[in-house]
Design a protein around this motif. Sequence first.
Motif, PDB file in Angstrom:
ATOM      1  N   PRO A   1      -2.568  -4.662  -0.782  1.00 16.46           N
ATOM      2  CA  PRO A   1      -2.405  -3.282  -1.257  1.00 16.46           C
ATOM      3  C   PRO A   1      -1.965  -2.351  -0.128  1.00 16.46           C
TER       4      PRO A   1
ATOM      5  N   ASP B   1      -0.614   1.424  -1.283  1.00 20.09           N
ATOM      6  CA  ASP B   1      -0.822   2.713  -1.961  1.00 20.09           C
ATOM      7  C   ASP B   1      -1.989   2.541  -2.935  1.00 20.09           C
TER       8      ASP B   1
ATOM      9  N   THR C   1      -1.951   4.145  -6.926  1.00 18.70           N
ATOM     10  CA  THR C   1      -0.988   3.832  -7.978  1.00 18.70           C
ATOM     11  C   THR C   1      -1.679   3.614  -9.318  1.00 18.70           C
TER      12      THR C   1
ATOM     13  N   ASN D   1      -6.524   7.667   0.148  1.00 18.60           N
ATOM     14  CA  ASN D   1      -5.284   6.906   0.287  1.00 18.60           C
ATOM     15  C   ASN D   1      -4.798   6.912   1.740  1.00 18.60           C
TER      16      ASN D   1
ATOM     17  N   SER E   1       1.356  -0.988  -5.859  1.00 18.27           N
ATOM     18  CA  SER E   1       0.653  -0.748  -4.601  1.00 18.27           C
ATOM     19  C   SER E   1       1.167  -1.677  -3.508  1.00 18.27           C
TER      20      SER E   1
END
Length: 413
Positions: free
Chosen positions: A232, A234, A237, A328, A366
């Motif tokens: 992963p 992001d 998402t 994030n 992601s």
Amino acid sequence: MGEADAQAASGKPRLGPRPLMLHLGLAQMIWSGSSAAWPSWSSGLQNLPPSLRSEEEALRLELARGADAPASLASALDRQIRKRRGELLDGITAYRGHAYRRNLADPPALWAEGTARLLDYGGEGPAVLLVPSLINRGYILDLSESCSLARWLSGQGFRVFLMDWGAPGDSERAFTLTDYVAGYLEAALDALHRETQTKPLLLGYCMGGLLALALAQRRPGDLSALALLATPWDFHTAPGQAALGRAALATWGSLMDIIGELPVDILQALFALVDPMATVRKFRHFAKLDQDSAQAHAFVALEDWLNDGVPLAAPVARECLGGWYAVNSAREGRWRLAGRPVDPRTVELPCLCIVPSEDRIVPPESALCLARALPDCAIHRPRAGHIGMVASRGARTRVWEPLRDWMREKAVS
């Protein structure tokens, strides 16, 4: 020896699926909700979402054809709930008493420090360093005699090493991600260099891919290439990820401060919330299998691994939940390791990102975000799930063989 292996040695019944009461409670809550919603819907007091409007209208027309249809459907709903509940319990009972036990012995350790080890799977050819997640045990890459990416690669012209993190001990409970990467992982890489005198290929799986990415940024001159499987980047998402991270810290932060780690069952509960009925579906299916079949044995092997997780050191859990999920931090350039932002744009290695199309743990978008940020990155998108990409009947042709071919091309002897 993992908890599942210890249970096997002692002959004790399995404890999973963990946390059992959560899985049972979620199933009962959803089934009860169906029963409770039926009277109000059938009376016209409740409408379904717009996306289901056409199906709703068709169902209402069908019900209108018979005077006793609502009562009949209510009875059918009740029968179906009882049937599914029975299948779930049958599947759990069959799993907990199943005869299959993992009996693979670990290969020798080339290096060890604290609770971590670098396992040497042998083989002839370019070296490969496999980096699994800190959350689940590394033997997902060495699950059974018939399903072991590590052993398969060692027979395909590679010298294979697997990082086994172990469960956090007294020292590791104070660890950050910097300690794991700049400490243990770099020390293991140094040991690998001394042994092979080569630049290994680096392969990270899931969370292990993030650790591998950080290592590749720090030590590009000591590596030949980087492969990332379902990694992963992001974390926003999928909806609700920020709220999940904040809520988990608010709920369990005080407990982590006391015991120094985030317990396994809490981690399992967080994963369960991604798809609350996944456990119901898979155990109902398992109940219908021939329990002596290879398919049933494969199910038990994988489920044993899932239930044999390890806790996260409290500082690591805070970095993951409060950083990756809540704000994030990886995608926003705010995740730092040893004081330096982890930035895929600076990774000067040929890369491969394998992004399974049916991944429910790491949404494909992601992982694709990371692939697009890497300067020299090939992308492979197999039809597979998050775990199925490394531990399913189709993994060899869909994932392992394309991975092997790419590594042969990029390896530096």
